[in-house]
Write a protein that holds these residues in place. Structure first.
Motif, PDB file in Angstrom:
ATOM      1  N   ALA A   1       2.233 -17.875  -2.029  1.00 42.44           N
ATOM      2  CA  ALA A   1       2.500 -18.118  -0.907  1.00 42.44           C
ATOM      3  C   ALA A   1       2.999 -16.358  -0.226  1.00 42.44           C
ATOM      4  O   ALA A   1       3.252 -15.237  -1.132  1.00 42.44           O
ATOM      5  N   PRO A   2       3.458 -16.813   1.498  1.00 43.42           N
ATOM      6  CA  PRO A   2       3.860 -15.217   1.785  1.00 43.42           C
ATOM      7  C   PRO A   2       5.719 -15.001   1.325  1.00 43.42           C
ATOM      8  O   PRO A   2       6.236 -14.601   2.215  1.00 43.42           O
ATOM      9  N   ARG A   3       5.883 -15.060   0.360  1.00 44.06           N
ATOM     10  CA  ARG A   3       6.873 -14.343  -0.631  1.00 44.06           C
ATOM     11  C   ARG A   3       6.762 -13.645  -2.005  1.00 44.06           C
ATOM     12  O   ARG A   3       6.037 -14.581  -3.005  1.00 44.06           O
ATOM     13  N   SER A   4       7.659 -12.791  -2.346  1.00 37.89           N
ATOM     14  CA  SER A   4       7.626 -12.449  -3.845  1.00 37.89           C
ATOM     15  C   SER A   4       7.537 -11.389  -3.352  1.00 37.89           C
ATOM     16  O   SER A   4       5.829 -11.004  -2.836  1.00 37.89           O
ATOM     17  N   GLY A   5       8.050 -10.225  -4.043  1.00 42.64           N
ATOM     18  CA  GLY A   5       7.285  -9.005  -4.257  1.00 42.64           C
ATOM     19  C   GLY A   5       5.476  -9.061  -4.162  1.00 42.64           C
ATOM     20  O   GLY A   5       4.666  -7.864  -3.440  1.00 42.64           O
ATOM     21  N   GLU A   6       5.119  -9.106  -5.492  1.00 42.02           N
ATOM     22  CA  GLU A   6       3.993  -8.512  -5.575  1.00 42.02           C
ATOM     23  C   GLU A   6       3.007  -9.676  -5.159  1.00 42.02           C
ATOM     24  O   GLU A   6       2.003  -8.540  -4.575  1.00 42.02           O
ATOM     25  N   ARG A   7       3.427 -10.861  -3.966  1.00 41.10           N
ATOM     26  CA  ARG A   7       3.223 -11.048  -3.298  1.00 41.10           C
ATOM     27  C   ARG A   7       2.291 -10.381  -1.632  1.00 41.10           C
ATOM     28  O   ARG A   7       1.487 -10.266  -1.578  1.00 41.10           O
TER      29      ARG A   7
END
Length: 423
Positions: A388-394
């Motif tokens: 999903a387009p959220r969280s740093g590594e993504r």
């Protein structure tokens, strides 16, 4: 350029689980760093992740044994080897381990060293890692796809399918593709809030928790968000069923909408679903050992590609067998599944020679700077799997693609028209 020193330490992945980080240092001072991510849906044939099983540290998840194997067994054998000879390095570690799944030394230990060596080699050559992998002119970046709703076991129901994915397959640039995904994901929160009567929760893989046990309901809600954003003609779907997670071996059945169904019934359902929605691919529709069902699927589902993940585990022998059987149109490329970059590249080479699709993917327990992205660009694949387009590594993976295109305006977004079966 010879390897001078190898260091290893325990750090954390994006889910707060211990992982190994390795530094490989060459005689001229070039440093390559590598870490092995771990998935949530893990195939039974993947390279073994060695953990300490010490309940008093990180609930048994610590990796000191694997680190000790790097320092005391792997490093003494690799020091003095040419860091540019990736194949020799990787096969030396395979030989040292001596098992078919890297159980002795740990697939996480071997893979982390393998990455660190390639990154050190790229620095020796004064290249980006994707350039080092490509050894050719880069003309495109892959189309990203986004896992926006996650299945699993929830309080009142089970959604057996693992990842409900959107793909901006007709975007004209990587910048448009990312914006389309972000806008759709944010609009989906509003659609789900209206449907649920409350804000949706975040699932373990950072998408929204599935709102229903019925896959058709889930896709209908995502389609509503796409339509609201006016992306109807540019956005398509993909699906990772991860069916091994919900497969019952004793009855040879799969879970679907709260009931147990046969592989034929599941295939019939997916045939109907693929007629209602446009899928680029369907991944792991059946259990990782249900080869006959996969063969039926490639013959029956003519509006999408059938992709194997747990079925193939980035293993060239398994991919060759699948190709001989006619079981898949391609595979998910996760180098840590097989345990070395050399083996992963061999699987990719087989796929390319036999006109099969390779789809690089990160893992649920991801890391910043995942080498899967260097593979995605360096191998010039058509599309990839993102979370999903959220969280740093993504977000880091998306920024990586946009940065490359910003620095190199001649690089375009891949054209998927020759891969799309529903148009």
């Amino acid at each position: 350029m010879k390897i001078k020193q190898i260091l290893a330490r325990q750090l954390l992945d994006c889910k707060g689980r211990p992982m190994i980080e390795v530094d490989v240092i060459t005689e001229n001072g070039c440093i390559g760093r590598g870490s092995a991510p771990t998935g949530s849906s893990v195939g039974m044939y993947e390279a073994f992740v060695l953990r300490d099983q010490d309940d008093y540290e990180y609930h048994g998840m610590s990796v000191h044994k694997a680190i000790s194997n790097i320092i005391n067994i792997i490093a003494p054998q690799l020091i003095g080897m040419d860091v540019l000879d990736q194949k020799a390095i990787d096969y030396k570690m395979i030989q040292l381990d001596g098992t078919d799944n890297k159980r002795n030394l740990g697939g996480n230990a071997i893979y982390s060293v393998s990455i660190a060596c390639m990154r050190a080699a790229a620095k020796v050559r004064k290249q980006e890692v994707y350039q080092y992998i490509s050894q050719d002119h880069i003309t495109q970046v892959p189309v990203p796809s986004f896992n926006v709703i996650n299945g699993g076991k929830y309080d009142t129901f089970i959604q057996p399918f693992n990842e409900f994915i959107i793909m901006p397959y007709k975007a004209e640039s990587i910048f448009e593709a990312v914006e389309m995904a972000v806008n759709t994901f944010q609009e989906l929160e509003k659609v789900l809030t209206k449907y649920l009567g409350k804000k949706p929760t975040t699932a373990p893989s950072y998408g929204y928790a599935a709102p229903s046990e019925d896959p058709e309901v889930v896709f209908s809600l995502i389609q509503e968000a796409i339509d609201n954003c006016h992306y109807t003609e540019k956005m398509a779907f993909a699906l990772d069923c991860a069916s091994s997670e919900m497969y019952d071996k004793e009855t040879n059945t799969y879970l679907l909408k709260g009931h147990r169904v046969t592989s034929d019934e599941l295939l019939s359902y997916m045939k109907d679903l693929s007629e209602k929605f446009n899928f680029v691919f369907i991944e792991d529709l059946f259990d990782e050992n249900d080869w006959p069902a996969f063969v039926k699927a490639t013959k029956t589902l003519n509006r999408c590609m059938i992709i194997g993940d747990d079925l193939i585990v980035t293993n060239s022998d398994k991919l060759e067998y699948a190709n001989t059987m006619g079981a898949v149109n391609g595979f998910i490329l996760k180098p840590n599944q097989v345990g070395t970059l050399t083996e992963a590249l061999a699987t990719y080479d087989y796929a390319k020679k036999n006109h099969l699709i390779a789809v690089p993917s990160g893992r649920s327990g991801g890391v910043i700077g995942d080498i899967a992205m260097d593979f995605a660009v360096g191998l010039q694949v058509g599309f990839i799997k993102n979370g999903a387009p959220r969280s740093g590594e993504r977000i880091d993976k998306l920024n990586y693609l946009m940065r490359i295109c910003s620095l190199n305006p001649e690089i375009k977004l891949a054209d998927l028209s020759h891969l799309i079966k529903f148009d």
